[in-house]
Write a protein that holds these residues in place. Structure first.
Motif, PDB file in Angstrom:
ATOM      1  N   SER A  59      -5.814   9.215  -3.639  1.00  0.00           N
ATOM      2  CA  SER A  59      -6.319   8.327  -2.585  1.00  0.00           C
ATOM      3  C   SER A  59      -6.340   6.891  -3.110  1.00  0.00           C
ATOM      4  O   SER A  59      -6.558   6.654  -4.295  1.00  0.00           O
ATOM      5  CB  SER A  59      -7.731   8.729  -2.157  1.00  0.00           C
ATOM      6  OG  SER A  59      -8.288   7.779  -1.266  1.00  0.00           O
ATOM      7  N   SER A  60      -6.092   5.943  -2.206  1.00  0.00           N
ATOM      8  CA  SER A  60      -6.194   4.531  -2.567  1.00  0.00           C
ATOM      9  C   SER A  60      -7.448   3.898  -1.966  1.00  0.00           C
ATOM     10  O   SER A  60      -7.587   2.674  -1.980  1.00  0.00           O
ATOM     11  CB  SER A  60      -4.950   3.764  -2.080  1.00  0.00           C
ATOM     12  OG  SER A  60      -4.829   3.854  -0.670  1.00  0.00           O
ATOM     13  N   ARG A  61      -8.352   4.725  -1.467  1.00  0.00           N
ATOM     14  CA  ARG A  61      -9.600   4.216  -0.908  1.00  0.00           C
ATOM     15  C   ARG A  61     -10.568   3.874  -2.031  1.00  0.00           C
ATOM     16  O   ARG A  61     -10.704   4.618  -3.013  1.00  0.00           O
ATOM     17  CB  ARG A  61     -10.234   5.249   0.018  1.00  0.00           C
ATOM     18  CG  ARG A  61      -9.332   5.727   1.129  1.00  0.00           C
ATOM     19  CD  ARG A  61      -8.956   4.610   2.074  1.00  0.00           C
ATOM     20  NE  ARG A  61     -10.096   4.143   2.852  1.00  0.00           N
ATOM     21  CZ  ARG A  61     -10.047   3.140   3.737  1.00  0.00           C
ATOM     22  NH1 ARG A  61      -8.914   2.478   3.926  1.00  0.00           N
ATOM     23  NH2 ARG A  61     -11.114   2.785   4.404  1.00  0.00           N
ATOM     24  N   HIS A 111      -4.022   6.091  -8.175  1.00  0.00           N
ATOM     25  CA  HIS A 111      -3.616   6.772  -6.951  1.00  0.00           C
ATOM     26  C   HIS A 111      -3.034   8.143  -7.251  1.00  0.00           C
ATOM     27  O   HIS A 111      -3.299   9.127  -6.531  1.00  0.00           O
ATOM     28  CB  HIS A 111      -2.596   5.905  -6.202  1.00  0.00           C
ATOM     29  CG  HIS A 111      -2.252   6.417  -4.847  1.00  0.00           C
ATOM     30  ND1 HIS A 111      -1.041   6.990  -4.551  1.00  0.00           N
ATOM     31  CD2 HIS A 111      -2.980   6.467  -3.693  1.00  0.00           C
ATOM     32  CE1 HIS A 111      -1.028   7.356  -3.283  1.00  0.00           C
ATOM     33  NE2 HIS A 111      -2.176   7.047  -2.734  1.00  0.00           N
ATOM     34  N   ASP A 115      -9.511  -0.592   0.673  1.00  0.00           N
ATOM     35  CA  ASP A 115      -8.375   0.040   0.007  1.00  0.00           C
ATOM     36  C   ASP A 115      -7.981  -0.837  -1.181  1.00  0.00           C
ATOM     37  O   ASP A 115      -7.687  -2.022  -1.006  1.00  0.00           O
ATOM     38  CB  ASP A 115      -7.212   0.169   1.001  1.00  0.00           C
ATOM     39  CG  ASP A 115      -6.018   0.911   0.420  1.00  0.00           C
ATOM     40  OD1 ASP A 115      -5.425   0.409  -0.551  1.00  0.00           O
ATOM     41  OD2 ASP A 115      -5.670   1.984   0.947  1.00  0.00           O
ATOM     42  N   TYR A 116      -7.977  -0.252  -2.397  1.00  0.00           N
ATOM     43  CA  TYR A 116      -7.771  -1.113  -3.558  1.00  0.00           C
ATOM     44  C   TYR A 116      -6.332  -1.622  -3.688  1.00  0.00           C
ATOM     45  O   TYR A 116      -6.100  -2.708  -4.232  1.00  0.00           O
ATOM     46  CB  TYR A 116      -8.216  -0.428  -4.855  1.00  0.00           C
ATOM     47  CG  TYR A 116      -7.623   0.919  -5.172  1.00  0.00           C
ATOM     48  CD1 TYR A 116      -6.382   1.038  -5.758  1.00  0.00           C
ATOM     49  CD2 TYR A 116      -8.341   2.086  -4.914  1.00  0.00           C
ATOM     50  CE1 TYR A 116      -5.850   2.280  -6.073  1.00  0.00           C
ATOM     51  CE2 TYR A 116      -7.820   3.337  -5.225  1.00  0.00           C
ATOM     52  CZ  TYR A 116      -6.568   3.432  -5.804  1.00  0.00           C
ATOM     53  OH  TYR A 116      -6.055   4.663  -6.104  1.00  0.00           O
ATOM     54  N   LYS A 117      -5.341  -0.904  -3.158  1.00  0.00           N
ATOM     55  CA  LYS A 117      -3.974  -1.417  -3.196  1.00  0.00           C
ATOM     56  C   LYS A 117      -3.806  -2.568  -2.199  1.00  0.00           C
ATOM     57  O   LYS A 117      -3.146  -3.573  -2.493  1.00  0.00           O
ATOM     58  CB  LYS A 117      -2.973  -0.301  -2.904  1.00  0.00           C
ATOM     59  CG  LYS A 117      -2.935   0.779  -3.985  1.00  0.00           C
ATOM     60  CD  LYS A 117      -1.924   1.870  -3.686  1.00  0.00           C
ATOM     61  CE  LYS A 117      -0.516   1.392  -3.925  1.00  0.00           C
ATOM     62  NZ  LYS A 117       0.462   2.505  -3.772  1.00  0.00           N
ATOM     63  N   ARG A 118      -4.411  -2.439  -1.045  1.00  0.00           N
ATOM     64  CA  ARG A 118      -4.359  -3.532  -0.071  1.00  0.00           C
ATOM     65  C   ARG A 118      -5.179  -4.717  -0.556  1.00  0.00           C
ATOM     66  O   ARG A 118      -4.844  -5.878  -0.280  1.00  0.00           O
ATOM     67  CB  ARG A 118      -4.859  -3.040   1.291  1.00  0.00           C
ATOM     68  CG  ARG A 118      -3.953  -2.004   1.933  1.00  0.00           C
ATOM     69  CD  ARG A 118      -4.562  -1.446   3.210  1.00  0.00           C
ATOM     70  NE  ARG A 118      -4.535  -2.444   4.271  1.00  0.00           N
ATOM     71  CZ  ARG A 118      -3.534  -2.603   5.126  1.00  0.00           C
ATOM     72  NH1 ARG A 118      -2.463  -1.830   5.046  1.00  0.00           N
ATOM     73  NH2 ARG A 118      -3.586  -3.506   6.078  1.00  0.00           N
ATOM     74  N   SER A 162       0.822  -1.218   0.000  1.00  0.00           N
ATOM     75  CA  SER A 162       0.000   0.000   0.000  1.00  0.00           C
ATOM     76  C   SER A 162       0.852   1.262   0.000  1.00  0.00           C
ATOM     77  O   SER A 162       0.366   2.337  -0.355  1.00  0.00           O
ATOM     78  CB  SER A 162      -0.936   0.000   1.212  1.00  0.00           C
ATOM     79  OG  SER A 162      -0.202   0.112   2.422  1.00  0.00           O
ATOM     80  N   ALA A 215      -3.253   0.566 -10.624  1.00  0.00           N
ATOM     81  CA  ALA A 215      -3.589   1.166  -9.329  1.00  0.00           C
ATOM     82  C   ALA A 215      -2.710   2.387  -9.052  1.00  0.00           C
ATOM     83  O   ALA A 215      -3.168   3.378  -8.457  1.00  0.00           O
ATOM     84  CB  ALA A 215      -3.429   0.137  -8.217  1.00  0.00           C
ATOM     85  N   GLY A 216      -1.443   2.324  -9.485  1.00  0.00           N
ATOM     86  CA  GLY A 216      -0.558   3.466  -9.314  1.00  0.00           C
ATOM     87  C   GLY A 216      -1.035   4.685 -10.082  1.00  0.00           C
ATOM     88  O   GLY A 216      -0.971   5.817  -9.582  1.00  0.00           O
ATOM     89  N   ALA A 263       4.178   2.157  -7.264  1.00  0.00           N
ATOM     90  CA  ALA A 263       3.452   1.140  -8.020  1.00  0.00           C
ATOM     91  C   ALA A 263       4.375   0.165  -8.774  1.00  0.00           C
ATOM     92  O   ALA A 263       4.153  -1.045  -8.732  1.00  0.00           O
ATOM     93  CB  ALA A 263       2.477   1.804  -8.992  1.00  0.00           C
TER      94      ALA A 263
END
Length: 482
Positions: A354-356, A349, A296-299, A234, A345-346, A238
């Motif tokens: 935000s990564s939410r 973000h 959280d999409y990265k998590r 997270s 995802a990077g 990326a």
């Protein structure tokens, strides 16, 4: 000439790291990492097409299994490094990085790739441990690249947990050396240990194998030592997350495959099988439970890596030719698919700040190309055709039923259904939920590797082509039973 070809996959990225240390990251050197990764991939193709080779007095060894892993490292590194210039340029424009940090990024990423290449080319259990420990040190600085409080905490958590795991692996290596010394084997060489495995003390080897699986399993993201993975992914840049999830986890599991060959010869197939089945199902259960409430999409992508490494462990536990071919195919398919998703995802973000998951709505309308790539990456991750993860998961399931592990396959399938539902629900919210907002552009230099990664994953799901014979040979070296 053969020796140089074996050394080159380590030497090329190491040389690129030296260039970055001297010249820094600028317009001239920005694409050096991509050229280095392409060179590594070319060396891997050449090694895969040839016979077994060694170098440096036998310290480095290239066989079908290590050559295949080099292909995975080269392919994922090429995607990650090709996307890095645009990613760092956006970070610089936003004030999240500077020239010194970019120089450090170039040095560390290339050193990281060189360490992974060294790990899979090592002929000795001891040298492999050194290489994997080097990846821990190098990636700790990359996880903390932004130097925020969250990044620093994630880096420390990563260092502490992985250091404990690596220490356990070192203790396991000491136990193997002790068992070997008692049997008159003064070597930690894979080939030597396998040839004389029947002379190793079973009691000592049981403890050693448990320690090695737990230790290297920590770096592979397997339960119960998985807790570092979501925090590290997270916070890492990326492209670094793509390298860590797409290939570092698999390099660590490669070590477990090598250990399993010796364990099966010394203890019989049952001991390692039970151990890996337990670890595999525990990893799948952890991933399923944590994905249900993920926001959280990265998590989310990180927890998905725990699931896929659990599937790889389950296939290794089954251990026949079909299962191990499927495991190796899964490693490559997961590396390509997960790299595409982390790179996507990077971009999200950087665009949204935000990564939410709740911050991403109406992505199909706002960014058609990026959302299309992300959606296809999710389909690949969930194991849907035509992507290779469908073929590899089907192969693992068929092999498990055929070898009497149908109960484990059934349990895994139930957990996978929960995972599919959790990821599918969150993916739908990101792609379709809410109304359209500001458009999100995808740089061409990032779009090309993303599309290429998806295309490779899809092609592997349709035909293996020249990889078929390499996978068969690699599975045999990994101890495949009929």
């Amino acid at each position: 000439m053969d020796s140089l070809l074996v050394i080159a996959p380590v030497a090329v990225p190491a040389a690129a790291a030296c260039v970055y240390a001297v010249l820094g990251w600028n317009r001239v050197t920005a694409w050096l990492g991509t050229l280095s990764a392409a060179g590594l991939l070319s060396c891997a193709v050449a090694l895969a097409a040839g016979d077994r080779r060694d170098a440096l007095g036998g310290l480095l060894l290239s066989d079908a299994l290590s050559a295949f892993m080099l292909l995975v490292i080269g392919a994922v590194a090429l995607l990650a490094m090709a996307a890095s210039p645009a990613y760092l340029a956006a970070e610089l424009a936003a004030g999240h990085t500077g020239p010194r940090a970019m120089r450090r990024y170039g040095v560390l990423t290339q050193s990281f790739i060189a360490a992974m290449a060294l790990a899979v080319l090592s002929s000795s259990l001891g040298l492999l441990w050194v290489a994997i420990e080097a990846t821990t040190i190098l990636t700790a600085f990359l996880v903390g690249h932004r130097r925020t409080r969250q990044a620093t905490e994630a880096a420390w958590k990563y260092v502490v947990i992985c250091s404990v795991g690596i220490a356990l692996a070192l203790l396991g290596i000491v136990m193997v050396h002790y068992a070997g010394t008692r049997a008159g084997i003064a070597s930690l060489d894979w080939v030597v240990l396998a040839e004389h495995a029947n002379r190793l003390d079973p009691g000592v080897m049981r403890i050693a194998v448990m320690l090695l699986v737990l230790g290297f399993g920590t770096k592979a993201g397997l339960a119960p030592m998985h807790a570092w993975l979501p925090d590290a992914h997270s916070q890492a840049p990326a492209p670094v997350s793509a390298l860590m999830s797409g290939v570092l986890l698999s390099v660590a599991f490669y070590a477990i495959l090598r250990v399993k060959v010796i364990a099966d010869l010394a203890l019989g197939a049952g001991f390692a099988r039970v151990l890996l089945v337990v670890v595999a199902l525990a990893s799948l259960a952890v991933a399923a439970l944590l994905l249900l409430g993920q926001r959280d999409y990265k998590r989310l992508l990180a927890y998905s890596s725990i699931e896929h490494m659990g599937l790889v462990a389950l296939g290794a536990a089954i251990g026949n030719t079909l299962a191990l071919v499927a495991v190796l195919l899964h490693i490559l398919g997961h590396g390509l698919g997960k790299s595409v998703l982390f790179l996507s995802a990077g971009q999200l973000h950087q665009a949204l700040g935000s990564s939410r998951i709740h911050a991403v709505r109406g992505l199909l309308a706002r960014a058609p190309l990026l959302s299309g790539v992300f959606a296809l990456g999710l389909l690949a991750l969930l194991g849907l055709p035509p992507f290779s993860l469908f073929a590899s998961e089907l192969g693992i399931a068929r092999a498990g039923v055929a070898t009497g592990l149908g109960w484990a396959i059934a349990a895994a399938l139930v957990l996978m259904l929960v995972i599919v539902a959790a990821i599918g629900r969150q993916g739908r919210r990101m792609l379709l939920g809410g109304g359209p907002g500001e458009a999100i552009a995808l740089p061409r230099s990032v779009a090309v590797p993303l599309v290429a990664g998806l295309a490779g994953c899809a092609v592997l799901g349709i035909t293996l082509g020249p990889l078929h014979s390499l996978l068969q040979a690699a599975a045999t070296i990994a101890g495949a039973t009929p």
